[in-house]
Design an enzyme around this catalytic site. Structure first.
Site, PDB file in Angstrom:
ATOM      1  CG  HIS A 148      -2.062   0.963   1.340  1.00 41.63           C
ATOM      2  ND1 HIS A 148      -1.992   2.415   1.067  1.00 41.63           N
ATOM      3  CD2 HIS A 148      -3.204   0.739   1.009  1.00 41.63           C
ATOM      4  CE1 HIS A 148      -3.230   2.957   1.101  1.00 41.63           C
ATOM      5  NE2 HIS A 148      -3.760   1.850   1.010  1.00 41.63           N
TER       6      HIS A 148
ATOM      7  NE  ARG B  38      -3.175   7.585  -1.701  1.00 42.60           N
ATOM      8  CZ  ARG B  38      -3.409   6.604  -2.267  1.00 42.60           C
ATOM      9  NH1 ARG B  38      -3.195   6.336  -3.627  1.00 42.60           N
ATOM     10  NH2 ARG B  38      -3.776   5.409  -1.393  1.00 42.60           N
TER      11      ARG B  38
END
Ligand SMILES: Cc1cc2nc3c(=O)[nH]c(=O)nc-3n(C[C@H](O)[C@H](O)[C@H](O)COP(=O)(O)OP(=O)(O)OC[C@H]3O[C@@H](n4cnc5c(N)ncnc54)[C@H](O)[C@@H]3O)c2cc1C
Length: 258
Positions: free
Chosen positions: A7, A30
């Site tokens: 990740h 994000r």
């Protein structure tokens, strides 16, 4: 076991940067408009690309020795680990959209900080203010035009640049930037035991079901190919958990009735 997903955004805690266990910086940071910057205050990737692509870009553009994102806020010394790190920055609009409940939690944990304006943000990140301003302006100008930017990003959830802070002090403190340091972190295993659509574990040698052995969850492999999309663990956990349960019940019922 070779299918390990990394990740891109595990938080680097400024007071404990070398800790090998990281707290996940949720994808939604994000997804709601957070942007990633290298140690020079420049963007380097489409933040909404897949995990492997964002991780690759971070390893390429945010590795030692070209990044200052690795710095510990509490000391001038650059820690040895992590070798790759980027800044995650949210405008006030992105922060509002993400939600202040979780954001407040990250702040409480010492994983994210606030900066009152661009000058303060540049100072906190130790990047050139003019470079930082241009980075945020370029992002927003692609957003305004509704085009792809240079990294192929075509969805821009929020502006990266905060509106000019008003002179009113009360309003001024309400418009802030939120930032943290993130690094790629081992997250998930796409590989695992081979199984079929009835959740039966298959023998590696000949693909035949192993009698009575069922599987569900992350121990299983093959459902996602080599790149699981976020949120999709529900498939192997819930769908195959239910199927494994159903198969187990059938096995028990037939054992009793035999
Ligand atoms: C930080 C993080 C965030 C995530 N967020 C999401 C998300 O938002 N959406 C999503 O879909 N997926 C997400 N995932 C992935 C998802 O959470 C996992 O794939 C899923 O929880 C795996 O469930 P599981 O039951 O298969 O395995 P686990 O939850 O790992 O359970 C395995 C259990 O087995 C136990 N165990 C291990 N060995 C033994 C043993 N020898 N004897 C007895 N017990 C043993 C362990 O203690 C553990 O309790 C995330 C993963 C991480 C790490």
């Amino acid at each position: 076991m070779d299918q390990v997903q990394v990740h891109p955004t595990g938080f680097v805690k400024s007071t404990d940067p070398g800790n090998p266990t990281k707290f996940l910086a949720a994808e939604a940071l994000r997804g709601e408009g957070g942007i990633l910057l290298n140690g020079l205050g420049r963007r380097f990737v489409n933040e909404l690309d897949t995990r492997d692509q964002v991780t690759d870009a971070m390893n390429k553009f945010c590795s030692a020795p070209d990044t200052r994102a690795r710095h510990s806020a509490s000391t001038e010394e650059i820690p040895k680990e992590p070798l790759t790190a980027a800044f995650l920055v949210l405008s006030q609009a992105a922060a509002d959209s993400f939600g202040h409940g979780a954001l407040g939690f990250y702040e409480k944990m010492g994983l994210m900080s606030r900066a009152g304006g661009l000058e303060e943000l540049a100072a906190a990140l130790r990047v050139d203010q003019a470079v930082l301003r241009k980075t945020l302006q370029d992002h927003d100008s692609a957003r305004d035009k509704g085009t792809h930017d240079e990294f192929g990003k075509s969805v821009f959830p929020q502006s990266a640049l905060n509106p000019l802070t008003p002179s009113d002090d009360k309003l001024q403190i309400q418009i802030q930037y939120y930032w943290g340091i993130v690094t790629p972190s081992i997250h998930y295993t796409m590989g695992g035991v081979r199984f079929d659509d009835m959740a039966r574990v298959l023998r590696a040698a000949d693909g035949a079901p192993i009698p009575g052995l069922l599987a569900a969850g992350e121990v299983t492999g093959g459902l996602h190919g080599a790149n699981r999309l976020g949120g999709n663990s529900l498939l192997e956990c819930v769908v195959y958990g239910r199927e494994a349960g159903r198969q187990a019940a059938t096995l028990v019922t037939s054992a009793f009735s035999a």
